[in-house]
Design a protein around this motif. Structure first.
Motif, PDB file in Angstrom:
ATOM      1  N   PHE A 106       0.834  -1.201   0.000  1.00 12.94           N
ATOM      2  CA  PHE A 106       0.000   0.000   0.000  1.00 12.94           C
ATOM      3  C   PHE A 106       0.873   1.257   0.000  1.00 12.94           C
ATOM      4  CE2 PHE A 106      -2.726  -3.203   2.141  1.00 12.94           C
ATOM      5  CZ  PHE A 106      -3.751  -3.233   1.205  1.00 12.94           C
ATOM      6  N   GLU A 107       0.411   2.273  -0.723  1.00 12.79           N
ATOM      7  CA  GLU A 107       1.168   3.514  -0.849  1.00 12.79           C
ATOM      8  C   GLU A 107       0.593   4.656  -0.013  1.00 12.79           C
ATOM      9  OE1 GLU A 107       4.019   4.140  -2.465  1.00 12.79           O
ATOM     10  OE2 GLU A 107       4.196   2.014  -2.987  1.00 12.79           O
ATOM     11  N   THR A 108      -0.674   4.540   0.383  1.00 17.67           N
ATOM     12  CA  THR A 108      -1.320   5.595   1.168  1.00 17.67           C
ATOM     13  C   THR A 108      -2.254   4.968   2.191  1.00 17.67           C
ATOM     14  OG1 THR A 108      -1.329   7.036  -0.796  1.00 17.67           O
ATOM     15  CG2 THR A 108      -2.678   7.726   1.081  1.00 17.67           C
ATOM     16  N   LEU A 109      -2.204   5.471   3.421  1.00 19.23           N
ATOM     17  CA  LEU A 109      -3.173   5.068   4.446  1.00 19.23           C
ATOM     18  C   LEU A 109      -3.893   6.320   4.916  1.00 19.23           C
ATOM     19  CD1 LEU A 109      -3.979   2.445   6.186  1.00 19.23           C
ATOM     20  CD2 LEU A 109      -2.916   3.726   8.044  1.00 19.23           C
ATOM     21  N   ILE A 110      -5.226   6.264   4.951  1.00 19.59           N
ATOM     22  CA  ILE A 110      -6.051   7.398   5.363  1.00 19.59           C
ATOM     23  C   ILE A 110      -6.902   6.985   6.562  1.00 19.59           C
ATOM     24  CG2 ILE A 110      -7.915   8.947   4.680  1.00 19.59           C
ATOM     25  CD1 ILE A 110      -6.941   8.659   1.795  1.00 19.59           C
ATOM     26  N   LEU A 111      -6.897   7.804   7.613  1.00 17.58           N
ATOM     27  CA  LEU A 111      -7.695   7.554   8.811  1.00 17.58           C
ATOM     28  C   LEU A 111      -9.003   8.337   8.736  1.00 17.58           C
ATOM     29  CD1 LEU A 111      -4.986   7.739  11.624  1.00 17.58           C
ATOM     30  CD2 LEU A 111      -5.690   5.794  10.251  1.00 17.58           C
ATOM     31  N   LEU A 112     -10.080   7.697   9.168  1.00 13.35           N
ATOM     32  CA  LEU A 112     -11.398   8.322   9.114  1.00 13.35           C
ATOM     33  C   LEU A 112     -12.055   8.317  10.489  1.00 13.35           C
ATOM     34  CD1 LEU A 112     -11.086   6.305   6.369  1.00 13.35           C
ATOM     35  CD2 LEU A 112     -13.087   7.642   5.746  1.00 13.35           C
ATOM     36  N   GLY A 113     -12.790   9.393  10.768  1.00 10.38           N
ATOM     37  CA  GLY A 113     -13.530   9.498  12.020  1.00 10.38           C
ATOM     38  C   GLY A 113     -14.815  10.279  11.811  1.00 10.38           C
ATOM     39  N   PRO A 114     -15.572  10.498  12.873  1.00 11.78           N
ATOM     40  CA  PRO A 114     -16.849  11.206  12.754  1.00 11.78           C
ATOM     41  C   PRO A 114     -16.692  12.603  12.171  1.00 11.78           C
ATOM     42  CG  PRO A 114     -16.689  10.099  14.866  1.00 11.78           C
ATOM     43  CD  PRO A 114     -15.333  10.000  14.240  1.00 11.78           C
ATOM     44  N   ARG A 115     -17.605  12.957  11.289  1.00  9.96           N
ATOM     45  CA  ARG A 115     -17.659  14.310  10.738  1.00  9.96           C
ATOM     46  C   ARG A 115     -18.663  15.114  11.554  1.00  9.96           C
ATOM     47  NH1 ARG A 115     -16.579  17.077   6.017  1.00  9.96           N
ATOM     48  NH2 ARG A 115     -18.092  18.665   5.381  1.00  9.96           N
TER      49      ARG A 115
END
Length: 219
Positions: free
Chosen positions: A33-42
């Motif tokens: 993998f070349e990119t890791l993106i973290l997600l949380g509540p908007r």
């Protein structure tokens, strides 16, 4: 594909991209993998959307984790990504270390993570790993370095962060022993005291939901 395109798709599901980084050769768990993106509540709006979801309304255990799996799986399929979650272990993915590597999360004076937008209310519902190397937005310095008075240091009613390490036992004993305390009904006092947390728009009902889960899982 761009970071901004993923951000728009996530926003439609009331999720925010909280940062990302480019894995290196030492990241064995992210090989390929070349990119890791973290997600949380908007925020504002996450709780209003989640509390109307089928997972919240069906009465089965772990509604937010099940919601996260469903929604992030949908995003992963749309962007040909691999989803990862901060729950479901052991073993657990190193979300704390991943967050620090985004440059948007930093250690706070009370040892909890602080985010440049969510403050001490930062939380993660999952991550997306992509084989493409995406351009990432610029990062900001640790907001705690310019925070006047650092109110999080003194906000905890049982000084659970006094030593620089989180005294989980003292925290849970207080939550259990003091009926209708503000931490249970509105969220952790230290987190709420953060100036960035106050501007984040997180609803008290969401914080109460998490605090109830925290207390129940520790009993």
């Amino acid at each position: 594909m761009t970071y901004e395109l993923i951000a728009r798709a996530a926003a439609a599901m009331q999720l925010e991209l909280l940062g990302g980084f480019h894995p290196g050769d030492s990241d064995a768990d992210l090989a390929g993998f070349e990119t890791l993106i973290l997600l949380g509540p908007r925020e504002p709006g996450f709780w209003s959307a989640f509390s109307q979801s089928r997972e919240f309304l069906d009465g089965a255990p772990n509604p937010m984790d099940r919601w996260s799996v469903r929604v992030l799986t949908g995003l992963a399929v749309a962007f040909n990504a691999q989803p990862f979650y901060p729950f479901g272990g052991p073993a657990y993915r190193p979300f704390f270390q991943w967050a620090l590597r985004t440059g948007r999360c930093h250690p706070s004076p009370v040892s909890l993570l602080v985010h440049d937008q969510a403050g001490l209310f930062v939380s993660f519902r999952g991550a997306l790993a992509l084989t493409q190397r995406l351009d990432l937005p610029p990062t900001d310095p640790n907001p705690c370095s310019t925070c006047a008075g650092q109110p999080c240091r003194s906000a905890c009613p049982v000084v659970a962060f006094e030593t620089g390490q989180y005294d989980v036992a003292a925290c849970r004993a207080y939550l259990k022993g003091v009926p209708d305390n503000d931490c249970m009904t509105m969220g952790c006092g230290a987190r709420r005291s953060c100036p960035l947390s106050k501007t984040y728009g997180r609803q008290a009902a969401q914080s109460a939901f998490h605090m109830k889960a925290f207390q129940t899982n520790g009993s």
